[in-house]
Scaffold this motif. Structure first.
Motif, mmCIF file in Angstrom:
data_model
loop_
_atom_site.group_PDB
_atom_site.id
_atom_site.type_symbol
_atom_site.label_atom_id
_atom_site.label_comp_id
_atom_site.label_asym_id
_atom_site.label_seq_id
_atom_site.Cartn_x
_atom_site.Cartn_y
_atom_site.Cartn_z
ATOM 1 N N VAL A 175 36.420 33.819 89.297
ATOM 2 C CA VAL A 175 36.616 34.587 88.066
ATOM 3 C C VAL A 175 37.557 35.754 88.320
ATOM 4 C CG1 VAL A 175 35.509 36.061 86.349
ATOM 5 C CG2 VAL A 175 34.408 33.925 87.052
ATOM 6 N N ALA A 176 37.376 36.428 89.440
ATOM 7 C CA ALA A 176 38.227 37.572 89.770
ATOM 8 C C ALA A 176 39.687 37.153 89.868
ATOM 9 C CB ALA A 176 37.770 38.212 91.075
ATOM 10 N N GLN A 177 39.927 36.017 90.502
ATOM 11 C CA GLN A 177 41.294 35.530 90.640
ATOM 12 C C GLN A 177 41.892 35.164 89.288
ATOM 13 O OE1 GLN A 177 41.691 32.135 93.219
ATOM 14 N NE2 GLN A 177 43.918 32.112 93.097
ATOM 15 N N ALA A 178 41.106 34.462 88.457
ATOM 16 C CA ALA A 178 41.602 34.028 87.158
ATOM 17 C C ALA A 178 41.792 35.193 86.196
ATOM 18 C CB ALA A 178 40.647 33.005 86.549
ATOM 19 N N ALA A 179 40.891 36.182 86.261
ATOM 20 C CA ALA A 179 40.950 37.318 85.347
ATOM 21 C C ALA A 179 41.887 38.410 85.846
ATOM 22 C CB ALA A 179 39.545 37.904 85.141
ATOM 23 N N GLY A 180 42.345 38.287 87.099
ATOM 24 C CA GLY A 180 43.264 39.265 87.650
ATOM 25 C C GLY A 180 42.621 40.601 87.930
ATOM 26 N N THR A 181 41.410 40.571 88.488
ATOM 27 C CA THR A 181 40.696 41.811 88.775
ATOM 28 C C THR A 181 39.960 41.667 90.100
ATOM 29 O OG1 THR A 181 39.127 43.420 87.863
ATOM 30 C CG2 THR A 181 38.590 41.101 87.575
ATOM 31 N N SER A 182 39.271 42.733 90.509
ATOM 32 C CA SER A 182 38.484 42.669 91.740
ATOM 33 C C SER A 182 37.106 42.090 91.446
ATOM 34 C CB SER A 182 38.334 44.066 92.343
ATOM 35 O OG SER A 182 37.550 44.886 91.492
ATOM 36 N N ARG A 183 36.337 41.864 92.500
ATOM 37 C CA ARG A 183 35.036 41.238 92.308
ATOM 38 C C ARG A 183 34.002 42.197 91.732
ATOM 39 N NH1 ARG A 183 33.800 37.360 97.453
ATOM 40 N NH2 ARG A 183 31.905 37.080 96.238
ATOM 41 N N THR A 184 34.197 43.514 91.909
ATOM 42 C CA THR A 184 33.201 44.472 91.412
ATOM 43 C C THR A 184 33.053 44.416 89.892
ATOM 44 O OG1 THR A 184 33.489 45.960 93.285
ATOM 45 C CG2 THR A 184 32.546 46.902 91.271
ATOM 46 N N PRO A 185 34.145 44.520 89.098
ATOM 47 C CA PRO A 185 33.975 44.400 87.646
ATOM 48 C C PRO A 185 33.481 43.023 87.213
ATOM 49 C CG PRO A 185 36.300 44.508 88.220
ATOM 50 C CD PRO A 185 35.535 44.870 89.451
ATOM 51 N N VAL A 186 33.800 41.995 87.989
ATOM 52 C CA VAL A 186 33.291 40.661 87.681
ATOM 53 C C VAL A 186 31.781 40.646 87.818
ATOM 54 C CG1 VAL A 186 33.210 38.256 88.426
ATOM 55 C CG2 VAL A 186 35.403 39.452 88.317
ATOM 56 N N ARG A 187 31.298 41.238 88.912
ATOM 57 C CA ARG A 187 29.845 41.280 89.139
ATOM 58 C C ARG A 187 29.144 42.030 88.007
ATOM 59 N NH1 ARG A 187 30.090 43.668 93.721
ATOM 60 N NH2 ARG A 187 30.568 41.708 94.800
ATOM 61 N N GLU A 188 29.725 43.164 87.598
ATOM 62 C CA GLU A 188 29.128 43.965 86.529
ATOM 63 C C GLU A 188 29.162 43.202 85.196
ATOM 64 O OE1 GLU A 188 31.695 47.276 86.887
ATOM 65 O OE2 GLU A 188 30.455 48.326 88.366
ATOM 66 N N ALA A 189 30.249 42.504 84.949
ATOM 67 C CA ALA A 189 30.364 41.731 83.714
ATOM 68 C C ALA A 189 29.348 40.592 83.689
ATOM 69 C CB ALA A 189 31.782 41.185 83.567
ATOM 70 N N LEU A 190 29.157 39.950 84.816
ATOM 71 C CA LEU A 190 28.190 38.852 84.889
ATOM 72 C C LEU A 190 26.771 39.357 84.640
ATOM 73 C CD1 LEU A 190 29.584 36.833 87.931
ATOM 74 C CD2 LEU A 190 29.606 36.137 85.527
ATOM 75 N N LEU A 191 26.453 40.544 85.136
ATOM 76 C CA LEU A 191 25.131 41.118 84.896
ATOM 77 C C LEU A 191 24.918 41.391 83.411
ATOM 78 C CD1 LEU A 191 24.827 43.580 87.927
ATOM 79 C CD2 LEU A 191 23.497 41.487 87.542
ATOM 80 N N ARG A 192 25.956 41.871 82.739
ATOM 81 C CA ARG A 192 25.861 42.110 81.294
ATOM 82 C C ARG A 192 25.647 40.796 80.545
ATOM 83 N NH1 ARG A 192 30.920 45.680 79.398
ATOM 84 N NH2 ARG A 192 29.959 45.279 77.357
ATOM 85 N N LEU A 193 26.365 39.781 80.942
ATOM 86 C CA LEU A 193 26.240 38.489 80.271
ATOM 87 C C LEU A 193 24.878 37.851 80.535
ATOM 88 C CD1 LEU A 193 29.827 37.146 80.946
ATOM 89 C CD2 LEU A 193 28.859 37.714 78.717
ATOM 90 N N GLU A 194 24.332 38.088 81.718
ATOM 91 C CA GLU A 194 22.994 37.573 82.011
ATOM 92 C C GLU A 194 21.963 38.261 81.124
ATOM 93 O OE1 GLU A 194 20.374 36.459 85.914
ATOM 94 O OE2 GLU A 194 21.164 38.502 85.835
ATOM 95 N N ALA A 195 22.105 39.581 80.946
ATOM 96 C CA ALA A 195 21.174 40.332 80.103
ATOM 97 C C ALA A 195 21.235 39.855 78.647
ATOM 98 C CB ALA A 195 21.480 41.824 80.177
ATOM 99 N N GLU A 196 22.394 39.368 78.232
ATOM 100 C CA GLU A 196 22.570 38.892 76.858
ATOM 101 C C GLU A 196 22.206 37.419 76.695
ATOM 102 O OE1 GLU A 196 26.597 39.782 75.867
ATOM 103 O OE2 GLU A 196 26.304 41.946 75.989
ATOM 104 N N GLY A 197 21.840 36.769 77.791
ATOM 105 C CA GLY A 197 21.392 35.387 77.705
ATOM 106 C C GLY A 197 22.478 34.335 77.782
ATOM 107 N N PHE A 198 23.710 34.738 78.140
ATOM 108 C CA PHE A 198 24.800 33.772 78.218
ATOM 109 C C PHE A 198 24.754 32.963 79.509
ATOM 110 C CE2 PHE A 198 26.577 36.464 74.947
ATOM 111 C CZ PHE A 198 27.314 35.592 74.171
#
Length: 231
Positions: free
Chosen positions: A42-65
């Motif tokens: 995801v980090a490679q595809a989104a053009g970002t580091s792994r830290t914001p990816v990890r934080e985004a995934l936690l948000r999506l998990e909390a929302e049930g995605f």
């Protein structure tokens, strides 16, 4: 995570951008398929580091995605027909109550809804924007009813429907045009201040939406697969 496309230039915090990118990417996955996403891909595809990816995934998990599975990644589960029906039943309860309340506002409120329908009609060639405008149309009605608790609950329902609806509702332009007609019927009832007719129009619209969501995935509109937020 085959088929993941690199994100285009965007603005905002890395976490928010990654969150929106991931949400849009997940929305474009066939709802009957489950798949794993990894932080590095995801980090490679989104053009970002792994830290914001990890934080985004936690948000999506909390929302049930998604469900985060240790040592395997983030699992995007399939969406069952039963879940689709449950979400649409909940939407109908909320939207029936809210449309009957806002119908009393009559012609003044109908002007804003007419503007949104006209805007949506200009987006037939852009299914992502079409769905976004669809959400604004319904959100405007729900919020106008003046119950913030119900409005927040409704937003969670629409979040859950993103993956259900992006592929299914706009798989054919004929369905999109039907949505415009159904929205027009809702607006006409509101313009006349007819709460009963407005409720019936909403029920008919959501019933046809459920029927569209129940059709197995087919080819999407030309160009849908090439679109990502910010591209």
């Amino acid at each position: 995570m085959s088929g993941v496309r690199a994100a285009g230039p965007q603005r905002g915090s890395a976490q928010d951008l990654t969150y929106r990118w991931l949400k849009r990417h997940i929305a474009q996955m066939p709802r009957h398929d489950g798949t794993f996403l990894t932080e590095s891909e995801v980090a490679q595809a989104a053009g970002t580091s792994r830290t914001p990816v990890r934080e985004a995934l936690l948000r999506l998990e909390a929302e049930g995605f998604i469900r985060i599975v240790p040592k395997k990644g983030a699992y995007v589960p399939p969406i069952s027909d039963a879940e689709v029906r449950a979400v649409m039943q909940a939407r109908e309860m909320v939207e029936d109550w809210t449309i009957r309340r806002v119908a009393a506002q009559g012609a003044e409120f109908a002007v804003e809804l007419e503007r949104l329908v006209a805007e949506q009609a200009g987006l037939l060639a852009d299914p992502v924007a079409f769905i976004d405008c669809d959400r604004v149309f319904h959100r405007t009605i729900v919020r106008a009813a003046g119950n913030p608790v119900l409005a927040e609950f409704y937003e969670s329902l629409r979040d859950r429907q993103i993956r259900m609806g992006l592929r299914a509702v706009v798989r054919a332009e004929s369905r999109a045009r039907a949505v415009l007609d159904e929205h027009g019927a809702i607006v006409a009832a509101v313009r006349d201040g007819d709460a009963e007719r407005a409720g019936q129009a909403v029920a008919a619209h959501l019933s046809s939406t459920l029927a569209a969501l129940s059709v197995p995935d087919m080819a999407d509109w030309t160009g849908l697969a090439a679109r990502e937020e910010g591209s």
